[in-house]
Enzyme design. Structure first.
Site, PDB file in Angstrom:
ATOM      1  N   HIS A 163      -7.500  -5.861   0.679  1.00 18.14           N
ATOM      2  CA  HIS A 163      -6.280  -5.073   0.863  1.00 18.14           C
ATOM      3  C   HIS A 163      -5.428  -5.531   2.048  1.00 18.14           C
ATOM      4  O   HIS A 163      -4.345  -5.004   2.259  1.00 18.14           O
ATOM      5  CB  HIS A 163      -6.691  -3.606   1.073  1.00 18.14           C
ATOM      6  CG  HIS A 163      -5.581  -2.610   0.911  1.00 18.14           C
ATOM      7  ND1 HIS A 163      -4.995  -2.326  -0.308  1.00 18.14           N
ATOM      8  CD2 HIS A 163      -4.948  -1.820   1.823  1.00 18.14           C
ATOM      9  CE1 HIS A 163      -4.062  -1.400  -0.148  1.00 18.14           C
ATOM     10  NE2 HIS A 163      -4.001  -1.079   1.121  1.00 18.14           N
TER      11      HIS A 163
ATOM     12  N   SER B 217       0.833  -1.206   0.000  1.00 20.13           N
ATOM     13  CA  SER B 217       0.000   0.000   0.000  1.00 20.13           C
ATOM     14  C   SER B 217       0.868   1.256   0.000  1.00 20.13           C
ATOM     15  O   SER B 217       1.643   1.455  -0.930  1.00 20.13           O
ATOM     16  CB  SER B 217      -0.969  -0.046   1.190  1.00 20.13           C
ATOM     17  OG  SER B 217      -1.969   0.928   1.082  1.00 20.13           O
TER      18      SER B 217
ATOM     19  N   ASP C 184     -10.084  -5.473  -3.544  1.00 19.76           N
ATOM     20  CA  ASP C 184      -9.448  -4.477  -2.672  1.00 19.76           C
ATOM     21  C   ASP C 184     -10.402  -3.293  -2.479  1.00 19.76           C
ATOM     22  O   ASP C 184     -10.826  -2.647  -3.437  1.00 19.76           O
ATOM     23  CB  ASP C 184      -8.147  -4.006  -3.335  1.00 19.76           C
ATOM     24  CG  ASP C 184      -7.256  -3.199  -2.408  1.00 19.76           C
ATOM     25  OD1 ASP C 184      -7.774  -2.311  -1.698  1.00 19.76           O
ATOM     26  OD2 ASP C 184      -6.043  -3.444  -2.410  1.00 19.76           O
TER      27      ASP C 184
END
Length: 278
Positions: free
Chosen positions: A256, A147, A224
């Protein structure tokens, strides 16, 4: 540097260190997994892992399930915190700005610039500390992340290809100049000049620098919840135009979080092991 915690793990050791950082102007912590080979003094390849928003130096060690295969492959794993910490450090008014959200860049704007020098901390200070203190193969160091940390891994790899020989990412923020997370962070840390933002944008860096790595690996969950912030298609397009080889895998049903990361962690460790041996 002070050893704060040590736990035996797959015949190696999972450790936490603390030290006073010149870059961050305060105490910081980082996690480290040392496989058995490193504990006996054998030089080993090393991987920096950059975690995402709200994470700390412990998140990767606890949640990613990386130590078992790292022990087999003889990989040292380094997991720094995601920002400077402390009462003297500026804090944002939300979870995606300030402490826990350093974005792996050097801030230029007040009040962030005094402590938020994460790029220099990772690429210079911690990098050199690790090389000088532990049995690391100096020419076999890679970087990966998730991320915000995937953004950090991609951008630092392309800014410092002489330091990082391999790079991969899980669900990275691929074009932070073009998503709310990046716009919020960059406008606060770097100011309003979007030309400055692009210096810290993986898609823009590919367009500027061209192909620098034999291969890049990115895994992305198709379910996600933050997919609209990540823009993997923009990064893929930039790689194609630059001639940069990219393996971008989208996985149906995965979100995610760290269950997704656990599922594909072995693939990333094996990818880096091959790249670092080349």
């Amino acid at each position: 540097m002070e050893l704060m915690q040590v736990n035996q793990c797959f015949d190696g050791e999972q450790r936490v260190y603390a030290f006073n950082s010149n870059s961050l102007k305060g105490q910081t912590k980082f996690g480290m997994f040392l496989p058995h080979q490193a504990l006996t003094g054998q030089p080993c390849p090393a991987l920096f892992y950059l975690a995402g928003l709200t994470c700390t130096e412990e998140t990767f060690a606890i949640k990613a399930h990386a130590q078992r295969l790292a022990a087999q492959l003889g990989l040292i794993l380094i997991s720094p915190d995601t920002s400077p910490r402390g009462e003297q450090v500026a804090a944002g008014d939300s979870w995606d700005l300030g402490q826990g959200a350093g974005f792996y860049i050097n801030a230029t704007q007040a009040p962030w610039a005094e402590h938020y020098q994460m790029e220099s901390f990772i690429a210079d200070e911690l990098y050199e500390l690790v090389k000088q203190t532990f049995p690391v193969q100096a020419d076999a160091i890679g970087i990966f992340g998730h991320s915000m940390g995937g953004h950090g891994a991609l951008t630092l790899a392309f800014k410092y290809p002489e330091k990082f020989k391999s790079v991969s990412a899980f669900a990275p923020i691929c074009a932070p100049s073009q998503c709310p997370w990046g716009e919020k962070a960059f406008s606060n840390y770097l100011g309003a000049d979007q030309a400055e933002w692009k210096k810290h944008d993986a898609t823009a860096l590919i367009q500027e620098k061209g192909a620098l790595f034999t291969e890049i690996l990115i895994d992305q969950g198709a379910k996600d919840q933050f997919y609209s912030q990540l823009n993997p298609a923009l990064f893929k397009q930039a790689c194609e135009q630059a001639g940069q080889s990219l393996t971008l895998r989208e996985h149906a049903g995965y979100d995610h979080g760290y269950y997704f990361i656990q599922t594909f962690m072995d693939d990333h460790l094996q990818f880096h092991a091959v790249q670092l041996e080349a």
